[in-house]
Write a protein that holds these residues in place. Sequence first.
Motif, PDB file in Angstrom:
ATOM      1  N   ILE A  90      60.891  28.813  43.686  1.00 49.78           N
ATOM      2  CA  ILE A  90      60.889  29.843  44.712  1.00 49.78           C
ATOM      3  C   ILE A  90      59.766  30.850  44.526  1.00 49.78           C
ATOM      4  O   ILE A  90      59.407  31.559  45.443  1.00 49.78           O
ATOM      5  CB  ILE A  90      62.243  30.599  44.767  1.00 49.78           C
ATOM      6  N   PHE A  91      59.185  30.898  43.327  1.00 50.93           N
ATOM      7  CA  PHE A  91      58.114  31.871  43.101  1.00 50.93           C
ATOM      8  C   PHE A  91      56.756  31.328  43.494  1.00 50.93           C
ATOM      9  O   PHE A  91      55.835  32.082  43.752  1.00 50.93           O
ATOM     10  CB  PHE A  91      58.069  32.279  41.630  1.00 50.93           C
ATOM     11  N   LEU A  92      56.636  29.981  43.512  1.00 48.16           N
ATOM     12  CA  LEU A  92      55.313  29.400  43.714  1.00 48.16           C
ATOM     13  C   LEU A  92      54.643  29.823  45.023  1.00 48.16           C
ATOM     14  O   LEU A  92      53.487  30.218  45.002  1.00 48.16           O
ATOM     15  CB  LEU A  92      55.389  27.878  43.580  1.00 48.16           C
ATOM     16  N   PRO A  93      55.334  29.753  46.162  1.00 51.76           N
ATOM     17  CA  PRO A  93      54.642  30.126  47.404  1.00 51.76           C
ATOM     18  C   PRO A  93      54.119  31.562  47.379  1.00 51.76           C
ATOM     19  O   PRO A  93      53.133  31.883  48.026  1.00 51.76           O
ATOM     20  CB  PRO A  93      55.726  29.962  48.476  1.00 51.76           C
ATOM     21  N   LEU A  94      54.771  32.436  46.612  1.00 47.69           N
ATOM     22  CA  LEU A  94      54.346  33.842  46.564  1.00 47.69           C
ATOM     23  C   LEU A  94      53.046  34.014  45.785  1.00 47.69           C
ATOM     24  O   LEU A  94      52.403  35.051  45.869  1.00 47.69           O
ATOM     25  CB  LEU A  94      55.423  34.685  45.879  1.00 47.69           C
ATOM     26  N   ILE A  95      52.700  32.979  45.027  1.00 50.17           N
ATOM     27  CA  ILE A  95      51.608  33.161  44.074  1.00 50.17           C
ATOM     28  C   ILE A  95      50.237  33.124  44.730  1.00 50.17           C
ATOM     29  O   ILE A  95      49.306  33.772  44.268  1.00 50.17           O
ATOM     30  CB  ILE A  95      51.732  32.120  42.948  1.00 50.17           C
ATOM     31  N   THR A  96      50.120  32.383  45.855  1.00 46.37           N
ATOM     32  CA  THR A  96      48.815  32.317  46.514  1.00 46.37           C
ATOM     33  C   THR A  96      48.275  33.712  46.800  1.00 46.37           C
ATOM     34  O   THR A  96      47.104  33.989  46.622  1.00 46.37           O
ATOM     35  CB  THR A  96      48.922  31.529  47.835  1.00 46.37           C
ATOM     36  N   THR A  97      49.169  34.594  47.264  1.00 48.68           N
ATOM     37  CA  THR A  97      48.696  35.935  47.598  1.00 48.68           C
ATOM     38  C   THR A  97      48.921  36.918  46.455  1.00 48.68           C
ATOM     39  O   THR A  97      48.914  38.120  46.664  1.00 48.68           O
ATOM     40  CB  THR A  97      49.404  36.462  48.862  1.00 48.68           C
ATOM     41  N   ASN A  98      49.086  36.392  45.239  1.00 49.04           N
ATOM     42  CA  ASN A  98      49.163  37.283  44.082  1.00 49.04           C
ATOM     43  C   ASN A  98      47.739  37.556  43.606  1.00 49.04           C
ATOM     44  O   ASN A  98      47.047  36.665  43.143  1.00 49.04           O
ATOM     45  CB  ASN A  98      49.975  36.597  42.982  1.00 49.04           C
ATOM     46  N   CYS A  99      47.311  38.808  43.752  1.00 47.16           N
ATOM     47  CA  CYS A  99      45.897  39.050  43.497  1.00 47.16           C
ATOM     48  C   CYS A  99      45.555  38.940  42.030  1.00 47.16           C
ATOM     49  O   CYS A  99      44.392  38.866  41.661  1.00 47.16           O
ATOM     50  CB  CYS A  99      45.439  40.376  44.080  1.00 47.16           C
ATOM     51  N   ALA A 100      46.563  38.904  41.153  1.00 46.02           N
ATOM     52  CA  ALA A 100      46.261  38.753  39.736  1.00 46.02           C
ATOM     53  C   ALA A 100      45.549  37.426  39.470  1.00 46.02           C
ATOM     54  O   ALA A 100      44.638  37.357  38.656  1.00 46.02           O
ATOM     55  CB  ALA A 100      47.543  38.839  38.913  1.00 46.02           C
ATOM     56  N   ILE A 101      45.962  36.372  40.190  1.00 43.08           N
ATOM     57  CA  ILE A 101      45.364  35.059  39.954  1.00 43.08           C
ATOM     58  C   ILE A 101      43.889  35.068  40.342  1.00 43.08           C
ATOM     59  O   ILE A 101      43.007  34.747  39.541  1.00 43.08           O
ATOM     60  CB  ILE A 101      46.102  33.964  40.766  1.00 43.08           C
ATOM     61  N   LEU A 102      43.617  35.465  41.597  1.00 48.04           N
ATOM     62  CA  LEU A 102      42.231  35.510  42.057  1.00 48.04           C
ATOM     63  C   LEU A 102      41.438  36.511  41.228  1.00 48.04           C
ATOM     64  O   LEU A 102      40.290  36.266  40.863  1.00 48.04           O
ATOM     65  CB  LEU A 102      42.188  35.887  43.547  1.00 48.04           C
ATOM     66  N   GLY A 103      42.075  37.629  40.899  1.00 52.38           N
ATOM     67  CA  GLY A 103      41.398  38.658  40.117  1.00 52.38           C
ATOM     68  C   GLY A 103      40.941  38.137  38.767  1.00 52.38           C
ATOM     69  O   GLY A 103      39.787  38.315  38.386  1.00 52.38           O
ATOM     70  N   VAL A 104      41.826  37.458  38.061  1.00 54.47           N
ATOM     71  CA  VAL A 104      41.469  36.937  36.738  1.00 54.47           C
ATOM     72  C   VAL A 104      40.383  35.867  36.869  1.00 54.47           C
ATOM     73  O   VAL A 104      39.441  35.825  36.072  1.00 54.47           O
ATOM     74  CB  VAL A 104      42.710  36.388  36.011  1.00 54.47           C
ATOM     75  N   ALA A 105      40.486  35.029  37.902  1.00 55.57           N
ATOM     76  CA  ALA A 105      39.464  33.996  38.100  1.00 55.57           C
ATOM     77  C   ALA A 105      38.090  34.636  38.294  1.00 55.57           C
ATOM     78  O   ALA A 105      37.098  34.209  37.697  1.00 55.57           O
ATOM     79  CB  ALA A 105      39.823  33.118  39.302  1.00 55.57           C
ATOM     80  N   ILE A 106      38.030  35.679  39.126  1.00 51.38           N
ATOM     81  CA  ILE A 106      36.739  36.339  39.378  1.00 51.38           C
ATOM     82  C   ILE A 106      36.265  37.090  38.140  1.00 51.38           C
ATOM     83  O   ILE A 106      35.083  37.045  37.788  1.00 51.38           O
ATOM     84  CB  ILE A 106      36.842  37.291  40.592  1.00 51.38           C
ATOM     85  N   LEU A 107      37.192  37.772  37.455  1.00 55.01           N
ATOM     86  CA  LEU A 107      36.810  38.530  36.258  1.00 55.01           C
ATOM     87  C   LEU A 107      36.242  37.621  35.165  1.00 55.01           C
ATOM     88  O   LEU A 107      35.321  37.995  34.454  1.00 55.01           O
ATOM     89  CB  LEU A 107      38.009  39.310  35.712  1.00 55.01           C
ATOM     90  N   THR A 108      36.825  36.419  35.048  1.00 53.18           N
ATOM     91  CA  THR A 108      36.328  35.484  34.042  1.00 53.18           C
ATOM     92  C   THR A 108      34.854  35.178  34.288  1.00 53.18           C
ATOM     93  O   THR A 108      34.052  35.108  33.365  1.00 53.18           O
ATOM     94  CB  THR A 108      37.146  34.182  34.079  1.00 53.18           C
ATOM     95  N   ILE A 109      34.491  35.017  35.579  1.00 50.34           N
ATOM     96  CA  ILE A 109      33.089  34.757  35.914  1.00 50.34           C
ATOM     97  C   ILE A 109      32.257  36.017  35.662  1.00 50.34           C
ATOM     98  O   ILE A 109      31.199  35.970  35.046  1.00 50.34           O
ATOM     99  CB  ILE A 109      32.957  34.337  37.395  1.00 50.34           C
ATOM    100  N   GLN A 110      32.775  37.171  36.125  1.00 49.16           N
ATOM    101  CA  GLN A 110      32.016  38.421  35.994  1.00 49.16           C
ATOM    102  C   GLN A 110      31.749  38.790  34.548  1.00 49.16           C
ATOM    103  O   GLN A 110      30.697  39.312  34.218  1.00 49.16           O
ATOM    104  CB  GLN A 110      32.786  39.563  36.656  1.00 49.16           C
ATOM    105  N   LYS A 111      32.718  38.541  33.675  1.00 48.87           N
ATOM    106  CA  LYS A 111      32.550  38.911  32.276  1.00 48.87           C
ATOM    107  C   LYS A 111      31.744  37.880  31.512  1.00 48.87           C
ATOM    108  O   LYS A 111      31.589  37.982  30.300  1.00 48.87           O
ATOM    109  CB  LYS A 111      33.926  39.099  31.609  1.00 48.87           C
ATOM    110  N   GLU A 112      31.278  36.847  32.213  1.00 52.83           N
ATOM    111  CA  GLU A 112      30.429  35.808  31.623  1.00 52.83           C
ATOM    112  C   GLU A 112      31.074  35.157  30.408  1.00 52.83           C
ATOM    113  O   GLU A 112      30.433  34.912  29.393  1.00 52.83           O
ATOM    114  CB  GLU A 112      29.050  36.389  31.272  1.00 52.83           C
ATOM    115  N   PHE A 113      32.372  34.880  30.504  1.00 48.92           N
ATOM    116  CA  PHE A 113      33.052  34.157  29.451  1.00 48.92           C
ATOM    117  C   PHE A 113      32.661  32.694  29.494  1.00 48.92           C
ATOM    118  O   PHE A 113      32.274  32.187  30.539  1.00 48.92           O
ATOM    119  CB  PHE A 113      34.582  34.247  29.645  1.00 48.92           C
ATOM    120  N   ASN A 114      32.781  31.986  28.342  1.00 46.64           N
ATOM    121  CA  ASN A 114      32.691  30.533  28.423  1.00 46.64           C
ATOM    122  C   ASN A 114      34.089  29.996  28.701  1.00 46.64           C
ATOM    123  O   ASN A 114      35.043  30.764  28.823  1.00 46.64           O
ATOM    124  CB  ASN A 114      32.072  29.945  27.148  1.00 46.64           C
ATOM    125  N   LEU A 115      34.196  28.668  28.832  1.00 45.01           N
ATOM    126  CA  LEU A 115      35.465  28.106  29.296  1.00 45.01           C
ATOM    127  C   LEU A 115      36.620  28.477  28.368  1.00 45.01           C
ATOM    128  O   LEU A 115      37.684  28.901  28.817  1.00 45.01           O
ATOM    129  CB  LEU A 115      35.346  26.584  29.426  1.00 45.01           C
TER     130      LEU A 115
END
Lengths: 194, 190, 202
Positions: free
Chosen positions: B104-129
């Motif tokens: 029941i939580f999965l559909p809510l996750i698409t619009t959870n900005c934490a996911i997109l936020g962390v994905a973008i931050l990982t790129i911005q902070k120039e981390f490796n994989l």
Amino acid sequence: MNQWKNFSKGFIKENPVFVLLLGMCPTLGVTSSAINGLGMGLATTFVLLMSNIVVSLVKNLIPEKVRIPSFIVIIAAFVTIVQLAMQAYLPSLYKSLGLFIPLIVVNCIVLGRAEAFASKNTLVSSAIDGVGIGLGFSFALVLLGSIREILGSGKIFNITLYSENYVTLLFVLAPGAFIVLGYLIAIINRIKKN
Amino acid sequence: MNYLVIIIGAVLVNNIVLMQFLGICPFLGVSKRLSTAIGMTGAVAFVMVLATIVTYLIQKYVLDSLGLAFLQTIAFILVIASLVQLVEIILKKVSPALYQALGIFLPLITTNCAILGVAILTIQKEFNLLEGVVYAIANAVGFGLALVLFAGIREHLDLQDVPKGLKGTPIALITAGILAMAFMGFSGLV
Amino acid sequence: MAKRESTFINMVVTLFLVTGIAAAGLGFVYDLTKGPIEVARLKAQSEAIKQVLPEFDTLGTSFKTLAEEGGDSLEFFPAYKNGRLVGTAVQTYTKKGFNGFISIMAGIDEAGNFSGYSVLEHEETPGLGSKMDVWFNNPEKPKQFVIGKNPNNTNFTVSKDGGDIDAITASTISSRAFLDALTRAYSSYEKNSDATSGLTGN
């Protein structure tokens, strides 16, 4: 619904922040000053207006099951346009809003209006709805940003009101965001009751 | 970069919810019961780590190499949305028990900005994989920590005599503010 | 007009079209804004250079150099007045900020002292670490003023660590990071002073 009501509902009655409790992340994240709140509010308003217009135009062309993904793509496109335009013409504001600009994509307000309103209504009502809700959102952000800026840095829109020696720094920091918004919602609840 | 610094930084000092204001919607929405808070944390952790890996690869090998970095937002949100769908379908087939718990939580996750936020931050902070994965896990833990603490407090809050005007969301926000204040005590750790 | 039915073909075609149109539209906007974004970036850069250096009329060709193994490169902008070098602006950085990366434009005059600085990018806490843009630039507070000094004649660490510079109140980490960036700028300026004729790196 008459168009004026459609426009003005976003300010108090259906205010996305104070009443519907949507879009909390940017609301709390960018409101350390009034100007940041205004910038974020207007950027979101633009995305809301454009995505509402496009969604209401294409609503009959999109099959039911891919509705949400299509809306998300449309919204993401306009968010990227805002991102590029701000980088080009308002670089300092873009810098201070940072991550929260691309995150407009996942702002529940935008997808919510596309899904709940624009996909069922005409172009004109959808556009008005977008601007109304967007300005209501901006209003909430500016209000929250102003209070935090006045209490936390003694300024409003960067104009100094009193000496920095007397400010309560807490209000521009993270906890201040939660606390000010909490009291604001309590006050709005009270106003709505009367 | 030191992994310990990334972990402590993401879990405590710059807690994703209380300090960075990402994922506030689930933080306020599903924190009324401890059990739902734990379920949500599980779902977020799962998707966050997967999404960070996939978006990282897409950024490095598709967007950057084709000079299409400006399509980042649109590409990432599509990846996350389809990933959530995929996880839902696979979970349903492979592990009905887990699906029951997280479904029941999965559909809510698409619009959870934490996911997109962390994905973008990982790129911005120039981390490796690997750093990106550690960062994603640490943020998921930070999200869980904030959510579970908050849910625990809210369960007690229900029994308290709260002033009428502050009942519901206002007192929840003020509580979150005080919790954020407590987390500020961690600043200076890294 | 009736809604399209959700047949497989319809769904695929719709998603494909929506994504295609969006991507094409964005490509167009990207092309339109590419110029202005670059102009804005250069303008911010040249304004920062003007702010941190003594008066100059021409800017020499900038060059980049690696500050340390595995680090990012620093960019040097030598500035001339009437053909004579009056100072060098160095775009320097630190990763030790409270929230990581900080980028600073630091000016070094012909005597080898800092002539000014401008914080280009930071994510420090508003009201605390973010004060670094004015804190170290206040001539009325000589113990926190970095202008006219350099790491050779002054200990560029915060007084808490035994240095000569007072840290921002309640923001020791941001202050350490700030001084780290300036020290990095200065040491690679010294290293490069032989390579660039006319630089007097004393």
